[in-house]
Design an enzyme around this catalytic site. Structure first.
Site, PDB file in Angstrom:
ATOM      1  CB  ILE A   1      -0.912  -0.006   1.248  1.00  0.00           C
ATOM      2  CG1 ILE A   1      -1.742  -1.295   1.267  1.00  0.00           C
ATOM      3  CG2 ILE A   1      -1.799   1.231   1.285  1.00  0.00           C
ATOM      4  CD1 ILE A   1      -2.269  -1.663   2.619  1.00  0.00           C
ATOM      5  CB  CYS A   2       1.288   3.953  -2.382  1.00  0.00           C
ATOM      6  SG  CYS A   2       2.124   5.536  -2.556  1.00  0.00           S
TER       7      CYS A   2
END
Length: 172
Positions: free
Chosen positions: A87-88
């Site tokens: 996840i960014c």
């Protein structure tokens, strides 16, 4: 062995048991408080609505001074989620502070469902569809929601299969 990280994780777990935010759940593995399974339910009024998305959180002894490694185990089509499930999200990197806990991590990830950030894409295709072809984006997301249900059913079938195997052994 009790360490500051493990004590903090036990507090986080107690909070999750007593007062979990809506639409999220998490717990450590039975034999390892440093590894957690989590689930986020897709929020209402989003293309992710009612999806059941599984995550894995891995902590090290520097927690809460260092964020956990978090990734989706469920297939996810989202501008801020890499193909491998990572996840960014700024709080999982440069904007991390020790005040974050498991509940706040999961609610921050859940808020990405409501408000993707296509300006900082981990998935360029999802970001492009989100910005330029919203109906195609929604269609792809709904496919992942349906897949999340199928994955849950497969998990339940696997559990049933285990039970069936036991019954077969007893019949022999």
């Amino acid at each position: 062995m009790s360490t500051p990280a493990r004590r903090r994780l036990m507090r986080d777990f107690k909070r999750m048991k007593e007062d979990a935010p809506p639409g999220v759940s998490a717990s450590p593995l039975p034999d390892n408080v440093m590894v957690w399974n989590a689930m986020i339910i897709g929020p209402a009024d989003t293309p992710y609505e009612d999806g059941t998305f599984r995550l894995l959180l891995e902590f090290d002894e520097e927690y809460p001074n260092k964020p956990p490694h978090v990734k989706f185990l469920s297939e996810m089509f989202h501008p801020n989620v890499y193909a491998n499930g990572e996840i960014c999200l700024d709080i999982l990197q440069n904007r991390w502070t020790p005040t974050y806990d498991v509940a706040s991590i999961l609610t921050s990830i859940q808020s990405l469902f409501n408000d993707p950030n296509p300006a900082s894409p981990a998935n360029v295709e999802a970001a492009t569809l989100f910005k330029d072809h919203k109906s195609q984006y929604v269609k792809r997301v709904k496919e992942t929601v349906e897949k999340s249900w199928e994955d849950d059913m497969d998990d339940m079938d696997d559990d049933d299969d285990d039970d069936d195997d036991d019954d077969d052994d007893e019949a022999d």
